[in-house]
Enzyme design. Structure first.
Site, short mmCIF file in Angstrom:
data_model
loop_
_atom_site.label_atom_id
_atom_site.label_comp_id
_atom_site.label_asym_id
_atom_site.label_seq_id
_atom_site.Cartn_x
_atom_site.Cartn_y
_atom_site.Cartn_z
N GLU A 94 -9.73 -0.67 -1.54
CA GLU A 94 -9.42 0.74 -1.25
C GLU A 94 -9.54 1.59 -2.52
O GLU A 94 -9.93 2.75 -2.45
CB GLU A 94 -8.02 0.83 -0.62
CG GLU A 94 -8.02 0.30 0.81
CD GLU A 94 -6.74 -0.37 1.26
OE1 GLU A 94 -5.69 -0.19 0.62
OE2 GLU A 94 -6.80 -1.11 2.27
N GLU A 119 -11.05 -10.63 -0.88
CA GLU A 119 -10.70 -9.88 0.32
C GLU A 119 -11.96 -9.26 0.91
O GLU A 119 -12.39 -8.18 0.45
CB GLU A 119 -9.71 -8.76 -0.02
CG GLU A 119 -8.42 -9.25 -0.63
CD GLU A 119 -7.32 -8.21 -0.50
OE1 GLU A 119 -6.35 -8.50 0.20
OE2 GLU A 119 -7.45 -7.12 -1.06
N GLY A 151 -7.31 -4.87 7.16
CA GLY A 151 -6.71 -3.93 8.10
C GLY A 151 -7.44 -3.82 9.44
O GLY A 151 -7.14 -2.93 10.24
N SER A 207 -6.39 -9.23 6.92
CA SER A 207 -5.83 -9.56 8.23
C SER A 207 -5.24 -10.96 8.30
O SER A 207 -5.28 -11.62 9.34
CB SER A 207 -6.86 -9.35 9.35
OG SER A 207 -7.24 -7.99 9.40
N HIS A 242 -8.53 -3.27 -5.99
CA HIS A 242 -8.45 -3.42 -4.53
C HIS A 242 -9.59 -2.62 -3.90
O HIS A 242 -9.96 -1.55 -4.40
CB HIS A 242 -7.09 -2.92 -4.03
CG HIS A 242 -6.87 -3.24 -2.59
ND1 HIS A 242 -7.43 -2.50 -1.58
CD2 HIS A 242 -6.18 -4.25 -2.00
CE1 HIS A 242 -7.09 -3.04 -0.42
NE2 HIS A 242 -6.33 -4.09 -0.64
N LYS A 300 0.85 -1.20 0.00
CA LYS A 300 0.00 0.00 0.00
C LYS A 300 0.89 1.26 0.00
O LYS A 300 1.98 1.23 -0.56
CB LYS A 300 -0.97 -0.04 1.17
CG LYS A 300 -1.74 -1.38 1.23
CD LYS A 300 -2.89 -1.40 2.16
CE LYS A 300 -3.52 -2.78 2.14
NZ LYS A 300 -4.73 -2.87 2.96
P1 PGA Z 1 -4.38 -6.50 5.49
O1 PGA Z 1 -4.60 -6.00 3.99
O2 PGA Z 1 -3.60 -7.80 5.40
O3 PGA Z 1 -3.61 -5.40 6.17
O4 PGA Z 1 -5.73 -6.72 6.08
C1 PGA Z 1 -4.82 -6.89 2.95
C2 PGA Z 1 -5.03 -6.14 1.66
O5 PGA Z 1 -5.64 -5.07 1.70
O6 PGA Z 1 -4.60 -6.58 0.59
#
Ligand code: PGA
Length: 261
Positions: free
Chosen positions: A107, A177, A183, A223, A105, A18
């Protein structure tokens, strides 16, 4: 579209950094990962690193000696080239040594309003430039709580990927995901992950046939860490992980790689 090789093994651990780390930290992390991989992992494990764009060139150089590590971009433009200030094209990523690119993704979907239609364009441009798209899908907590999660996933994958012919689709990887797990420290249980991964593989089977479904890589993300990776990776339809936070520390990332069967 031009021909690129299909990934050989289904099993992969990928690190999504990220927007983290400054230059020295990034270079140090890559050196630690390559060193530990060399010292501690003697089997064939496939690893992809997704550093921020600025560090990709250095990552390609630093990982050059280890064929197990590939480098990818965290995003690319849906346009091939032109007057799009601040954008990075799939062709640029390919030209500096990337093999993969993350598309969609959560995000990007939520903070940058990326729709499945746009993501389908990004997938096309990535494939045209001989990159393997890692197409990310996932439901929110509300969608899961209201029982819509299978529907959401089906729509995301159908709109973003199922316009591809089978030769194109074979070049793509999928990362499931769940948004509520990214996160947050809340991981999907191994049963929840397996249930959704099996569903995704069934969707692929219905569209492209059994052989392509069985060869498709479906990564879990959200996570995932060195405490839960082993159990998640033991699920028959979980082919590895897309790791965020835990990929920023060499020790935990290497432990996760070791958890890959
Ligand atoms: P994370 O993120 O392992 O920090 O939960 C995974 C991702 O967004 O690819």
């Amino acid at each position: 579209m031009p021909c690129i090789n299909t990934p050989m093994s289904r099993k992969i651990v990928a690190g999504n950094w990220k927007m983290n780390l400054h230059k020295e930290e990034a270079h140090a992390l890559i050196s630690e990962i390559t060193g530990m991989l060399n010292d501690e992992v003697n089997s064939e494990k496939k690893v992809i690193l997704f550093p921020p764009f600025l560090y990709i060139g250095a990552a390609v150089q630093l990982c050059h000696g280890d064929h197990r590590i590939s480098i990818g971009g965290q995003n690319c433009s849906d346009k091939s080239n032109g007057a799009y200030t601040g954008e990075i094209s799939a062709g640029m990523l390919k030209s500096i040594g990337c093999k993969y690119v993350l598309i969609g993704h959560s995000e990007r979907r939520s903070y940058f309003q990326e729709t499945d239609l746009l993501l389908a364009e990004k997938t096309n441009v990535a494939l045209k430039n001989l990159l393997h798209p890692v197409y990310c899908i996932g439901e929110t907590l509300d969608q899961r709580n209201s029982g819509d999660h299978f529907d959401v996933i089906r729509k995301q994958i159908t709109k973003g990927l199922f316009h591809l012919n089978s030769i194109e689709f074979e070049k793509c990887l999928i990362a499931y995901e769940p948004v509520w797990a990214i996160g947050t420290g809340l991981t999907a249980t191994s049963a929840q992950a397996q249930e959704m991964h099996a569903y995704i593989r069934d969707l692929i089977r219905n569209k492209y046939g059994n052989e392509i479904a069985e060869n498709s890589t479906i990564l879990y993300g959200g996570s995932c860490n060195d405490q839960n990776a082993e159990e998640l990776f033991q699920q028959p339809d979980v082919d590895g992980g897309l790791i965020g936070g835990a990929s920023l520390k060499s020790r935990s990332f290497i432990n996760i790689i070791k958890a890959l069967p």
